[in-house]
Design a protein around this motif. Structure first.
Motif, mmCIF file in Angstrom:
data_model
loop_
_atom_site.group_PDB
_atom_site.id
_atom_site.type_symbol
_atom_site.label_atom_id
_atom_site.label_comp_id
_atom_site.label_asym_id
_atom_site.label_seq_id
_atom_site.Cartn_x
_atom_site.Cartn_y
_atom_site.Cartn_z
ATOM 1 N N MET A 221 0.857 -1.172 0.000
ATOM 2 C CA MET A 221 0.000 0.000 0.000
ATOM 3 C C MET A 221 0.906 1.239 0.000
ATOM 4 S SD MET A 221 -3.029 -1.299 0.025
ATOM 5 C CE MET A 221 -3.969 -2.740 0.531
ATOM 6 N N MET A 222 0.914 1.961 -1.111
ATOM 7 C CA MET A 222 1.813 3.101 -1.288
ATOM 8 C C MET A 222 1.046 4.414 -1.213
ATOM 9 S SD MET A 222 4.318 3.989 -4.538
ATOM 10 C CE MET A 222 5.662 2.916 -4.048
ATOM 11 N N ASN A 223 1.654 5.413 -0.582
ATOM 12 C CA ASN A 223 1.072 6.750 -0.476
ATOM 13 C C ASN A 223 2.019 7.749 -1.133
ATOM 14 O OD1 ASN A 223 -0.972 5.788 1.625
ATOM 15 N ND2 ASN A 223 0.965 5.370 2.644
ATOM 16 N N ILE A 224 1.466 8.626 -1.969
ATOM 17 C CA ILE A 224 2.278 9.656 -2.624
ATOM 18 C C ILE A 224 1.635 11.017 -2.390
ATOM 19 C CG2 ILE A 224 3.284 10.493 -4.775
ATOM 20 C CD1 ILE A 224 3.117 7.692 -5.892
ATOM 21 N N GLN A 290 -3.171 7.259 -3.484
ATOM 22 C CA GLN A 290 -3.003 5.979 -2.800
ATOM 23 C C GLN A 290 -2.970 4.877 -3.852
ATOM 24 O OE1 GLN A 290 -6.452 6.422 -0.077
ATOM 25 N NE2 GLN A 290 -4.982 6.284 1.606
ATOM 26 N N LEU A 291 -1.944 4.023 -3.780
ATOM 27 C CA LEU A 291 -1.735 2.983 -4.768
ATOM 28 C C LEU A 291 -1.631 1.621 -4.094
ATOM 29 C CD1 LEU A 291 -0.082 5.700 -5.679
ATOM 30 C CD2 LEU A 291 0.882 4.209 -7.427
ATOM 31 N N HIS A 309 9.409 5.855 -8.047
ATOM 32 C CA HIS A 309 10.231 6.949 -7.517
ATOM 33 C C HIS A 309 10.851 7.748 -8.665
ATOM 34 C CE1 HIS A 309 10.533 6.569 -3.082
ATOM 35 N NE2 HIS A 309 10.187 5.316 -3.299
ATOM 36 N N LYS A 310 11.429 7.064 -9.619
ATOM 37 C CA LYS A 310 12.131 7.727 -10.717
ATOM 38 C C LYS A 310 11.191 8.584 -11.553
ATOM 39 C CE LYS A 310 15.016 6.596 -14.750
ATOM 40 N NZ LYS A 310 15.635 5.470 -15.515
ATOM 41 N N LYS A 311 10.049 8.016 -11.954
ATOM 42 C CA LYS A 311 9.111 8.751 -12.792
ATOM 43 C C LYS A 311 8.510 9.933 -12.042
ATOM 44 C CE LYS A 311 7.921 4.795 -15.694
ATOM 45 N NZ LYS A 311 8.601 5.288 -16.902
ATOM 46 N N ILE A 331 5.456 3.662 2.005
ATOM 47 C CA ILE A 331 4.755 2.377 1.890
ATOM 48 C C ILE A 331 4.315 1.953 3.276
ATOM 49 C CG2 ILE A 331 4.974 -0.072 1.296
ATOM 50 C CD1 ILE A 331 6.946 0.717 -0.872
ATOM 51 N N ASN A 332 3.039 1.605 3.397
ATOM 52 C CA ASN A 332 2.504 1.194 4.692
ATOM 53 C C ASN A 332 3.188 -0.082 5.181
ATOM 54 O OD1 ASN A 332 0.752 3.311 4.386
ATOM 55 N ND2 ASN A 332 -1.106 2.066 4.222
#
Length: 443
Positions: A221-224, A290-291, A309-311, A331-332
């Motif tokens: 679970m990713m947060n940006i 949220q991904l 991260h790169k993009k 990332i959770n």
């Protein structure tokens, strides 16, 4: 006419052959479960009508603990959240662990069933929400109890130690991690095998499904947080619009799987939530995404994370974002590892299921990109072979109708998902009991 008679005789002989290969213990399990079924369906309806969210399964855990204590298990409660463990020692032999999950989902049930859930609960952000067993954990728990009852009723037929684990908080990925941080494998006899099942929303009730090796994916679970420079909607040239930047990032993320990951490697990137701004004519300072990231290989997982991260950084710099205001990515914890079924154990259980139900009712299914923290039971310092199998839960008539009409059945996590209780529960108890008896070495 003769051909029809011959075919019928052949079918009868095959059915008879399967019946003859069942052990006395399995026959005893089936007879016992048939007598027990009314009480099991009553339990199922009770669990279905009274679901509880992750980390809040107090009443559910109490029911599971009372069932195990009544059967003579030594019970340890609140071992990592609301999880509990039952231990039944029955002489010298293998140690077999059977696990169920207990939590439900924040969904309003729309099945129209007479025993539909009307329960409500408080979610992780403190909101009052409807609650439903939309993933079938009520089926899992009923089979779990039925299996515990059947194995205690046939304890003269096997020797060893039976470990029953009722785990909280599977849906949010915390439960198994909490169990092992609380020292599960240091608290109980070390299992020789760990097995579990999961109901399947597209497989007919009365059947079981399997896959050796890769079974379910890892989940992150990713947060940006995308930073920009807000301002008036009429003067976009004075801003750095994080909404537009977020849109560019979302489109760029889709090329990671389609153009950077080996096509033979399963991977999914889903942007499930976008929040930014408050009114029509103001460009906001920030947007939050949220991904979920899913894969089977640790290498592919790291490749996806590095590419995001790169993009994100390159697109932000291109948009004019300062180096100290680049997107923040977290990332959770905990991450859900991929569930990889032990090949030898799975193949062994497939033979048991084929003997129990006939080959036509044991179906090899493709790996799924959903996640399951049962994976952790096989990933500790004390390595334990694990196997999770699918339990068909859908009315066969509905499966046939859906195929004929070309429509999709309600999936797990759907507000209209309806398991067919009787064949599903009976099949689940028979399958799990047969698996355990085989691992105990019962004849």
């Amino acid at each position: 006419m003769k051909m029809i008679r011959i075919t019928c005789i052949c079918i009868a002989l095959v059915s008879s052959a399967y019946a003859q290969t069942k052990s006395p213990a399995i026959k005893q399990v089936e007879e016992y479960t048939s007598k027990q079924y009314p009480s099991l369906e009553k339990l199922y309806r009770q669990l279905h009508q009274n679901p509880e969210l992750s980390l809040h399964e107090e009443k559910t855990a109490k029911i599971m603990a009372e069932e195990l204590r009544t059967l003579g298990f030594d019970v340890i409660e609140k071992l990592g959240g609301q999880s509990l463990v039952g231990i039944l020692k029955n002489g010298k032999g293998p140690t077999v662990l059977i696990r169920t999950d207990m939590d439900a989902l924040p969904l309003e049930e729309k099945t129209g069933l007479p025993y539909a859930s009307k329960a409500r609960g408080i979610n992780a952000v403190g909101a009052d929400v409807p609650v439903m067993h939309a993933c079938g954990h009520d089926i899992h728990m009923t089979v779990f109890v039925g299996t515990a009852r059947a194995l205690t009723a046939t304890r003269k037929q096997w020797k060893g130690t039976l470990i029953m684990v009722a785990q909280s908080s599977e849906e949010n990925g915390f439960g198994a991690d909490m169990l092992f941080k609380a020292g599960l494998y240091d608290t109980i006899p070390k299992p020789d095998y760990a097995i579990a099942l999961h109901d399947n929303a597209s497989l007919e009730a009365g059947k079981v499904g399997y896959h050796a090796g890769a079974f379910m994916a890892s989940v992150d679970m990713m947060n940006i947080t995308v930073h920009g420079k807000g301002g008036h909607g009429a003067a976009p040239h004075t801003t750095i619009d994080p909404v537009v930047l977020s849109a560019e990032m979302i489109l760029a993320f889709q090329t990671i799987v389609s153009r950077e990951i080996n096509p033979l490697e399963p991977a999914v990137i889903t942007v499930g939530s976008i929040h930014g701004g408050s009114v029509h004519n103001i460009i906001p300072d920030d947007v939050k995404l949220q991904l979920t990231l899913r894969s089977y290989s640790p290498e592919v997982r790291q490749q996806i994370i590095a590419a995001i991260h790169k993009k994100s950084e390159h697109l932000a710099l291109q948009a004019g974002v300062a180096a100290d205001k680049l997107p923040e990515i977290t990332i959770n914890d905990p991450q859900t590892p991929a569930t990889i079924n032990d090949v030898e154990l799975t193949n062994r259980l497939v033979q048991v299921f084929q003997q129990q139900f006939g080959k036509e009712n044991v179906v090899e299914l493709q790996p799924a990109m959903v996640g399951e923290d049962f994976s952790r039971f096989g990933l500790q310092d004390k390595k334990v072979p694990i196997c999770m199998f699918w339990l068909g839960a859908v009315d066969p008539a509905k499966v046939k109708q859906a195929k004929e009409q070309g429509v999709a059945l309600p999936s797990l996590h759907s507000s209209t998902f309806i398991p067919l209780p009787e064949p599903t529960i009976k099949t689940g108890v028979a399958a799990m009991s047969a698996a355990a008896l085989n691992l105990f070495g019962s004849r």
